[in-house]
Motif scaffolding. Structure first.
Motif, PDB file in Angstrom:
ATOM      1  N   ARG A   1      34.238  62.797 -20.639  1.00  0.00           N
ATOM      2  CA  ARG A   1      34.024  61.662 -19.498  1.00  0.00           C
ATOM      3  C   ARG A   1      35.298  61.726 -18.379  1.00  0.00           C
ATOM      4  O   ARG A   1      36.319  62.238 -18.629  1.00  0.00           O
TER       5      ARG A   1
ATOM      6  N   ASN B   1      36.435  59.740 -16.669  1.00  0.00           N
ATOM      7  CA  ASN B   1      37.378  58.320 -16.666  1.00  0.00           C
ATOM      8  C   ASN B   1      38.418  58.568 -17.692  1.00  0.00           C
ATOM      9  O   ASN B   1      39.186  57.722 -17.986  1.00  0.00           O
ATOM     10  N   PHE B   2      38.375  59.734 -18.540  1.00  0.00           N
ATOM     11  CA  PHE B   2      39.339  59.907 -19.548  1.00  0.00           C
ATOM     12  C   PHE B   2      40.188  61.167 -19.011  1.00  0.00           C
ATOM     13  O   PHE B   2      40.613  61.874 -20.206  1.00  0.00           O
TER      14      PHE B   2
ATOM     15  N   THR C   1      34.894  51.753 -21.898  1.00  0.00           N
ATOM     16  CA  THR C   1      35.906  51.192 -20.827  1.00  0.00           C
ATOM     17  C   THR C   1      37.315  52.048 -21.222  1.00  0.00           C
ATOM     18  O   THR C   1      37.790  51.708 -22.336  1.00  0.00           O
ATOM     19  N   ASN C   2      37.933  52.689 -20.388  1.00  0.00           N
ATOM     20  CA  ASN C   2      39.311  53.349 -20.704  1.00  0.00           C
ATOM     21  C   ASN C   2      40.222  52.388 -19.963  1.00  0.00           C
ATOM     22  O   ASN C   2      40.488  52.231 -18.856  1.00  0.00           O
ATOM     23  N   THR C   3      41.147  51.629 -20.861  1.00  0.00           N
ATOM     24  CA  THR C   3      42.144  50.524 -20.606  1.00  0.00           C
ATOM     25  C   THR C   3      43.532  51.401 -20.475  1.00  0.00           C
ATOM     26  O   THR C   3      44.349  50.556 -20.403  1.00  0.00           O
ATOM     27  N   SER C   4      43.787  52.522 -20.547  1.00  0.00           N
ATOM     28  CA  SER C   4      44.989  53.219 -20.507  1.00  0.00           C
ATOM     29  C   SER C   4      45.580  52.874 -19.379  1.00  0.00           C
ATOM     30  O   SER C   4      45.175  53.237 -18.232  1.00  0.00           O
TER      31      SER C   4
ATOM     32  N   GLN D   1      46.275  56.326 -16.796  1.00  0.00           N
ATOM     33  CA  GLN D   1      45.076  56.946 -16.226  1.00  0.00           C
ATOM     34  C   GLN D   1      45.307  57.430 -14.532  1.00  0.00           C
ATOM     35  O   GLN D   1      44.773  56.407 -14.056  1.00  0.00           O
TER      36      GLN D   1
END
Length: 70
Positions: free
Chosen positions: A32, A34-35, A61-64, A67
């Motif tokens: 992905r 967004n990762f 959803t990427n909450t890192s 990022q």
């Protein structure tokens, strides 16, 4: 209690998602957008360059906080 993973997958909403696909024809690697942590990622399986495309995937959803693409 028994919970079937197949049943849960059917309930997840899907949308067209930006991904990076491996350019090596013998590899089916993808990730992905967004990762990804770099502007031009390389495949984690074969180390070939990757190209941007789209795929229908479950919404994640990427909450890192880390990022940041470099």
């Amino acid at each position: 209690m028994y919970y079937s993973r197949k049943r849960l997958m059917a309930d997840l909403p899907e949308e067209m998602t930006a991904i990076w696909s491996c350019t090596n024809e013998e590899c089916n690697g993808w990730m992905r957008d967004n990762f990804v942590f770099s502007i031009q990622p390389v495949c984690g399986q074969c180390r070939a360059l990757m190209e941007k495309s789209e795929k229908m995937l479950p919404v994640v959803t990427n909450t890192s906080p880390n990022q940041v693409k470099r």
